[in-house]
Design a protein around this motif. Sequence first.
Motif, PDB file in Angstrom:
ATOM      1  N   ALA A  18      12.942 -19.655  22.271  1.00 27.23           N
ATOM      2  CA  ALA A  18      12.658 -20.899  21.553  1.00 27.23           C
ATOM      3  C   ALA A  18      11.642 -20.673  20.447  1.00 27.23           C
ATOM      4  O   ALA A  18      11.767 -21.238  19.352  1.00 27.23           O
ATOM      5  CB  ALA A  18      12.152 -21.954  22.531  1.00 27.23           C
ATOM      6  N   ALA A  19      10.646 -19.840  20.715  1.00 22.95           N
ATOM      7  CA  ALA A  19       9.627 -19.554  19.699  1.00 22.95           C
ATOM      8  C   ALA A  19      10.240 -18.849  18.496  1.00 22.95           C
ATOM      9  O   ALA A  19       9.910 -19.175  17.342  1.00 22.95           O
ATOM     10  CB  ALA A  19       8.507 -18.708  20.298  1.00 22.95           C
ATOM     11  N   VAL A  20      11.130 -17.905  18.724  1.00 23.36           N
ATOM     12  CA  VAL A  20      11.792 -17.206  17.613  1.00 23.36           C
ATOM     13  C   VAL A  20      12.598 -18.193  16.780  1.00 23.36           C
ATOM     14  O   VAL A  20      12.539 -18.175  15.544  1.00 23.36           O
ATOM     15  CB  VAL A  20      12.689 -16.067  18.143  1.00 23.36           C
ATOM     16  CG1 VAL A  20      13.601 -15.533  17.051  1.00 23.36           C
ATOM     17  CG2 VAL A  20      11.841 -14.946  18.715  1.00 23.36           C
ATOM     18  N   ALA A  21      13.334 -19.064  17.459  1.00 23.79           N
ATOM     19  CA  ALA A  21      14.131 -20.049  16.724  1.00 23.79           C
ATOM     20  C   ALA A  21      13.247 -20.998  15.912  1.00 23.79           C
ATOM     21  O   ALA A  21      13.559 -21.318  14.754  1.00 23.79           O
ATOM     22  CB  ALA A  21      15.002 -20.835  17.690  1.00 23.79           C
ATOM     23  N   ASP A  28       8.941 -21.098   6.057  1.00 22.30           N
ATOM     24  CA  ASP A  28       9.706 -20.811   4.841  1.00 22.30           C
ATOM     25  C   ASP A  28       9.305 -19.451   4.276  1.00 22.30           C
ATOM     26  O   ASP A  28       8.153 -19.021   4.385  1.00 22.30           O
ATOM     27  CB  ASP A  28       9.444 -21.888   3.784  1.00 22.30           C
ATOM     28  CG  ASP A  28      10.029 -23.231   4.181  1.00 22.30           C
ATOM     29  OD1 ASP A  28      11.037 -23.233   4.912  1.00 22.30           O
ATOM     30  OD2 ASP A  28       9.467 -24.263   3.758  1.00 22.30           O
ATOM     31  N   GLY A  29      10.252 -18.799   3.688  1.00 23.85           N
ATOM     32  CA  GLY A  29       9.954 -17.557   2.993  1.00 23.85           C
ATOM     33  C   GLY A  29       9.936 -16.317   3.866  1.00 23.85           C
ATOM     34  O   GLY A  29       9.525 -15.262   3.398  1.00 23.85           O
ATOM     35  N   LEU A  30      10.346 -16.428   5.105  1.00 21.49           N
ATOM     36  CA  LEU A  30      10.409 -15.226   5.948  1.00 21.49           C
ATOM     37  C   LEU A  30      11.547 -14.341   5.473  1.00 21.49           C
ATOM     38  O   LEU A  30      12.644 -14.831   5.195  1.00 21.49           O
ATOM     39  CB  LEU A  30      10.648 -15.594   7.414  1.00 21.49           C
ATOM     40  CG  LEU A  30       9.468 -16.108   8.212  1.00 21.49           C
ATOM     41  CD1 LEU A  30       9.921 -16.454   9.628  1.00 21.49           C
ATOM     42  CD2 LEU A  30       8.361 -15.089   8.271  1.00 21.49           C
ATOM     43  N   LEU A  36      16.102 -11.192  11.558  1.00 21.88           N
ATOM     44  CA  LEU A  36      17.118 -10.434  12.287  1.00 21.88           C
ATOM     45  C   LEU A  36      16.490  -9.469  13.289  1.00 21.88           C
ATOM     46  O   LEU A  36      17.023  -9.281  14.387  1.00 21.88           O
ATOM     47  CB  LEU A  36      18.021  -9.686  11.305  1.00 21.88           C
ATOM     48  CG  LEU A  36      18.931 -10.573  10.444  1.00 21.88           C
ATOM     49  CD1 LEU A  36      19.691  -9.728   9.430  1.00 21.88           C
ATOM     50  CD2 LEU A  36      19.882 -11.361  11.314  1.00 21.88           C
ATOM     51  N   ALA A  37      15.368  -8.875  12.932  1.00 19.61           N
ATOM     52  CA  ALA A  37      14.676  -7.989  13.870  1.00 19.61           C
ATOM     53  C   ALA A  37      14.159  -8.763  15.077  1.00 19.61           C
ATOM     54  O   ALA A  37      14.243  -8.284  16.215  1.00 19.61           O
ATOM     55  CB  ALA A  37      13.530  -7.271  13.168  1.00 19.61           C
TER      56      ALA A  37
END
Length: 70
Positions: A18-21, A28-30, A36-37
């Motif tokens: 959930a944290a990754v999502a 923004d801007g990642l 993907l990693a």
Amino acid sequence: MINFVHAHSTRLYTIASAAVALVAYFVDGLPTELVLALIAATLGAGEAVQRVEDRKTVKALHQQSPSTAI
């Protein structure tokens, strides 16, 4: 600490997923490569969690069931 992780591996994996999502959605801007990693790492952790749960299931199957008193 390792006992806690072992006992609650599925819950911890769910929180991490959930944290990754949330980070991927709200920050923004990642760079796409970073997102993907993080997703790949989450999938790898899911495999580890599955193996822990499988070991717990096999251990439970080989234990004698508790007798119930009526």
